[in-house]
Design an enzyme around this catalytic site. Structure first.
Site, PDB file in Angstrom:
ATOM      1  N   HIS A 121       2.349  -0.987   2.241  1.00 24.77           N
ATOM      2  CA  HIS A 121       3.228  -0.305   1.461  1.00 24.77           C
ATOM      3  C   HIS A 121       3.813  -1.247   0.391  1.00 24.77           C
ATOM      4  CE1 HIS A 121       3.111   3.158   3.968  1.00 24.77           C
ATOM      5  NE2 HIS A 121       3.302   2.438   5.179  1.00 24.77           N
ATOM      6  N   GLU A 174      -2.615  -0.747   7.275  1.00 24.57           N
ATOM      7  CA  GLU A 174      -1.677   0.176   6.467  1.00 24.57           C
ATOM      8  C   GLU A 174      -0.799  -0.830   5.577  1.00 24.57           C
ATOM      9  OE1 GLU A 174       1.297   1.539   9.297  1.00 24.57           O
ATOM     10  OE2 GLU A 174       2.358   2.592   7.593  1.00 24.57           O
ATOM     11  N   ARG A 196       5.843   5.307 -12.224  1.00 23.54           N
ATOM     12  CA  ARG A 196       7.062   5.719 -11.371  1.00 23.54           C
ATOM     13  C   ARG A 196       7.951   4.826 -10.622  1.00 23.54           C
ATOM     14  NH1 ARG A 196       4.463   6.353  -5.256  1.00 23.54           N
ATOM     15  NH2 ARG A 196       6.207   7.265  -4.792  1.00 23.54           N
ATOM     16  N   TYR A 220       8.364   0.138  -7.087  1.00 23.97           N
ATOM     17  CA  TYR A 220       7.065  -0.012  -7.448  1.00 23.97           C
ATOM     18  C   TYR A 220       6.454  -0.994  -8.382  1.00 23.97           C
ATOM     19  CZ  TYR A 220       7.490   3.907  -4.035  1.00 23.97           C
ATOM     20  OH  TYR A 220       7.977   4.954  -2.781  1.00 23.97           O
ATOM     21  N   ARG A 225      14.647   1.895   3.671  1.00 24.36           N
ATOM     22  CA  ARG A 225      14.873   2.844   2.873  1.00 24.36           C
ATOM     23  C   ARG A 225      15.111   4.084   3.632  1.00 24.36           C
ATOM     24  NH1 ARG A 225       9.661   3.479  -0.870  1.00 24.36           N
ATOM     25  NH2 ARG A 225      11.124   4.997  -2.020  1.00 24.36           N
ATOM     26  N   PRO A 276      -1.184   9.721  -2.633  1.00 21.77           N
ATOM     27  CA  PRO A 276      -0.433  10.548  -3.423  1.00 21.77           C
ATOM     28  C   PRO A 276       0.502   9.739  -4.080  1.00 21.77           C
ATOM     29  CG  PRO A 276       0.216  11.150  -1.115  1.00 21.77           C
ATOM     30  CD  PRO A 276      -0.974  10.421  -1.094  1.00 21.77           C
ATOM     31  N   ASN A 277       0.392  10.089  -5.490  1.00 20.29           N
ATOM     32  CA  ASN A 277       1.497   9.500  -6.453  1.00 20.29           C
ATOM     33  C   ASN A 277       1.223   7.937  -6.872  1.00 20.29           C
ATOM     34  OD1 ASN A 277       3.307  12.108  -6.696  1.00 20.29           O
ATOM     35  ND2 ASN A 277       3.736  11.464  -4.581  1.00 20.29           N
ATOM     36  N   ASN A 331      -3.003   2.625   1.399  1.00 21.07           N
ATOM     37  CA  ASN A 331      -1.660   2.866   1.228  1.00 21.07           C
ATOM     38  C   ASN A 331      -1.615   4.707   1.218  1.00 21.07           C
ATOM     39  OD1 ASN A 331       1.035   3.410   0.444  1.00 21.07           O
ATOM     40  ND2 ASN A 331       0.996   2.029  -1.113  1.00 21.07           N
ATOM     41  N   ALA A 391       3.468   9.108   0.968  1.00 23.28           N
ATOM     42  CA  ALA A 391       3.982   9.910   1.735  1.00 23.28           C
ATOM     43  C   ALA A 391       3.258  10.494   2.868  1.00 23.28           C
ATOM     44  CB  ALA A 391       4.766  10.932   0.976  1.00 23.28           C
TER      45      ALA A 391
HETATM   46  C1  DQA Z   1       4.756   3.823  -0.148  1.00 24.31           C
HETATM   47  C2  DQA Z   1       6.189   4.236   0.676  1.00 24.31           C
HETATM   48  C3  DQA Z   1       5.976   5.576   1.006  1.00 24.31           C
HETATM   49  O1  DQA Z   1       7.186   5.798   1.637  1.00 24.31           O
HETATM   50  C4  DQA Z   1       6.106   6.649  -0.412  1.00 24.31           C
HETATM   51  O2  DQA Z   1       6.186   7.784  -0.057  1.00 24.31           O
HETATM   52  C5  DQA Z   1       5.078   5.972  -1.437  1.00 24.31           C
HETATM   53  C6  DQA Z   1       4.774   4.519  -1.637  1.00 24.31           C
HETATM   54  C7  DQA Z   1       4.897   2.279  -0.549  1.00 24.31           C
HETATM   55  O3  DQA Z   1       3.676   2.004  -0.877  1.00 24.31           O
HETATM   56  O4  DQA Z   1       5.851   1.654  -0.707  1.00 24.31           O
HETATM   57  O5  DQA Z   1       4.512   6.946  -2.121  1.00 24.31           O
HETATM   58  O6  DQA Z   1       3.641   3.969   0.674  1.00 24.31           O
END
Ligand code: DQA
Length: 141
Positions: A100, A98, A18, A23, A107, A10-11, A74, A77
């Protein structure tokens, strides 16, 4: 030829737009097209999937998770909430890394909790979009 699948949750369709301070300002498709040009990645088939829906990510894991040579995930959230995605990773045979972009451990406290770390082959975080590149490279060693 190795088949690698990248999944963004998501996102992450809004990368480049964003929270650029966290990011970056690069669109993911542009980033992917750039790395595909690199010699190191020329012998790898890289497929990309993005969804904002937990169930769709699970369906995709089921679909590719028995023939992919490596999955770069990735989960955004959902990393911090989803037992269902963790169970999906446990249910498939392809290895999952995994990923990020940000350093989740520097954070908010809730980002320090991951439901998927213990079912993944490894975790890479904090290197910006390079986290994805490092993940793909790890499947080529
Ligand atoms: C993320 C870190 C997550 O906490 C966050 O919700 C994201 C992006 C990252 O790539 O740093 O959407 O996965």
């Amino acid at each position: 030829m190795k088949k690698i699948n990248i999944i963004n949750g998501p996102n992450l369709n809004l990368l480049g737009i964003r929270e650029k301070n966290l990011y970056g300002n690069v669109n993911f498709i542009d980033f992917l097209n750039e790395i595909k040009k690199k010699k190191f990645f020329s012998k790898i088939e890289i497929d990309y999937y993005q969804s904002n829906y937990e169930g769709k990510i699970i369906d995709y894991l089921h679909n590719i998770g028995f023939q992919s040579d490596g999955i770069i995930l990735n989960a955004g959230a959902y990393t911090h909430t989803s037992i269902a995605i963790a169970d999906a990773i446990k249910s498939i045979s392809s290895p999952v890394i995994e990923i990020h972009i940000s350093n989740v451990h520097s954070r908010e406290n809730f980002r320090k909790i991951s439901y998927i770390t213990n079912v993944c082959k490894g975790t890479i975080f904090g290197f910006g979009l390079k986290s994805y590149e490092l993940g793909i490279m790890s499947f080529c060693l």
